[in-house]
Design a protein around this motif. Structure first.
Motif, PDB file in Angstrom:
ATOM      1  N   LEU A 138     143.493  31.567  56.132  1.00 29.48           N
ATOM      2  CA  LEU A 138     142.507  30.786  55.397  1.00 29.48           C
ATOM      3  C   LEU A 138     141.443  30.254  56.356  1.00 29.48           C
ATOM      4  N   ALA A 139     141.873  29.709  57.491  1.00 30.15           N
ATOM      5  CA  ALA A 139     140.943  29.145  58.476  1.00 30.15           C
ATOM      6  C   ALA A 139     140.011  30.197  59.055  1.00 30.15           C
ATOM      7  N   SER A 140     140.501  31.432  59.191  1.00 31.47           N
ATOM      8  CA  SER A 140     139.668  32.493  59.760  1.00 31.47           C
ATOM      9  C   SER A 140     138.873  33.240  58.690  1.00 31.47           C
ATOM     10  N   GLY A 141     139.034  32.830  57.435  1.00 27.56           N
ATOM     11  CA  GLY A 141     138.272  33.451  56.352  1.00 27.56           C
ATOM     12  C   GLY A 141     138.817  34.780  55.885  1.00 27.56           C
ATOM     13  N   GLU A 142     140.063  35.091  56.253  1.00 28.89           N
ATOM     14  CA  GLU A 142     140.681  36.358  55.844  1.00 28.89           C
ATOM     15  C   GLU A 142     141.201  36.243  54.418  1.00 28.89           C
ATOM     16  N   LEU A 143     140.286  36.376  53.465  1.00 31.27           N
ATOM     17  CA  LEU A 143     140.632  36.282  52.050  1.00 31.27           C
ATOM     18  C   LEU A 143     140.218  37.564  51.345  1.00 31.27           C
ATOM     19  N   GLU A 144     140.953  37.907  50.313  1.00 27.64           N
ATOM     20  CA  GLU A 144     140.602  39.030  49.449  1.00 27.64           C
ATOM     21  C   GLU A 144     140.383  38.456  48.059  1.00 27.64           C
ATOM     22  N   ASP A 145     139.134  38.465  47.610  1.00 31.36           N
ATOM     23  CA  ASP A 145     138.777  37.881  46.309  1.00 31.36           C
ATOM     24  C   ASP A 145     139.248  36.431  46.193  1.00 31.36           C
ATOM     25  N   GLY A 146     139.134  35.672  47.297  1.00 31.86           N
ATOM     26  CA  GLY A 146     139.496  34.264  47.293  1.00 31.86           C
ATOM     27  C   GLY A 146     140.975  33.983  47.417  1.00 31.86           C
ATOM     28  N   ILE A 147     141.783  35.013  47.695  1.00 30.60           N
ATOM     29  CA  ILE A 147     143.235  34.884  47.789  1.00 30.60           C
ATOM     30  C   ILE A 147     143.690  35.237  49.206  1.00 30.60           C
ATOM     31  N   VAL A 148     144.612  34.443  49.744  1.00 29.59           N
ATOM     32  CA  VAL A 148     145.233  34.760  51.023  1.00 29.59           C
ATOM     33  C   VAL A 148     146.292  35.827  50.747  1.00 29.59           C
ATOM     34  N   VAL A 149     146.209  36.961  51.426  1.00 26.66           N
ATOM     35  CA  VAL A 149     147.144  38.057  51.215  1.00 26.66           C
ATOM     36  C   VAL A 149     148.051  38.198  52.429  1.00 26.66           C
ATOM     37  N   LEU A 150     149.365  38.158  52.156  1.00 23.93           N
ATOM     38  CA  LEU A 150     150.384  38.294  53.200  1.00 23.93           C
ATOM     39  C   LEU A 150     151.326  39.440  52.832  1.00 23.93           C
ATOM     40  N   SER A 151     152.015  39.979  53.815  1.00 24.22           N
ATOM     41  CA  SER A 151     152.995  41.040  53.569  1.00 24.22           C
ATOM     42  C   SER A 151     154.261  40.762  54.353  1.00 24.22           C
ATOM     43  N   MET A 152     155.406  41.038  53.711  1.00 19.79           N
ATOM     44  CA  MET A 152     156.685  40.976  54.420  1.00 19.79           C
ATOM     45  C   MET A 152     156.871  42.323  55.096  1.00 19.79           C
ATOM     46  N   LEU A 153     157.319  42.274  56.335  1.00 19.44           N
ATOM     47  CA  LEU A 153     157.554  43.529  57.067  1.00 19.44           C
ATOM     48  C   LEU A 153     158.995  43.942  56.938  1.00 19.44           C
TER      49      LEU A 153
END
Length: 77
Positions: free
Chosen positions: A62-77
Motif C-alpha cells: 500500500l505504501a509503495s502504491g502497488e495496487l491493482e484497481d485500488g486493491i492490495v493483491v497478495l499471493s500465498m506461495l
C-alpha cells in the motif's frame, strides 16, 4: 506508518481467493489473497496463523502504491 490489522470478516470467493480488509485507523483497505490450498478452511487457517506477516506485506505494498484497481493483491506461495 499507521498500524494496521486484518479485520475478521475475511471471505472467500470459492476460487482460491480470500478477500479481507486491512484496518488503518478509521480507514479500511481491501486486500485480495490468492491461495493454493484445497479448502477455504486451510486457507483461512494459514491467513490467521501468519496474520502479522500478511499485514506487513499489505502495508508495504500500500505504501509503495502497488495496487491493482485500488486493491492490495497478495499471493500465498
Amino acid at each position: 506508518m499507521a498500524m494496521g490489522r486484518i479485520v475478521r470478516r475475511a471471505k472467500s470467493d470459492g476460487s482460491g481467493t480470500i478477500t479481507f480488509s486491512l484496518a488503518l485507523g478509521a480507514a479500511r483497505q481491501i486486500c485480495r489473497l490468492t491461495t493454493t490450498f484445497q479448502t477455504d478452511k486451510q486457507a483461512f487457517s494459514y491467513l490467521h496463523k501468519y496474520r502479522t506477516e500478511f499485514e506487513q506485506m499489505a502495508r508495504m505494498r500500500l505504501a509503495s502504491g502497488e495496487l491493482e484497481d485500488g486493491i492490495v493483491v497478495l499471493s500465498m506461495l
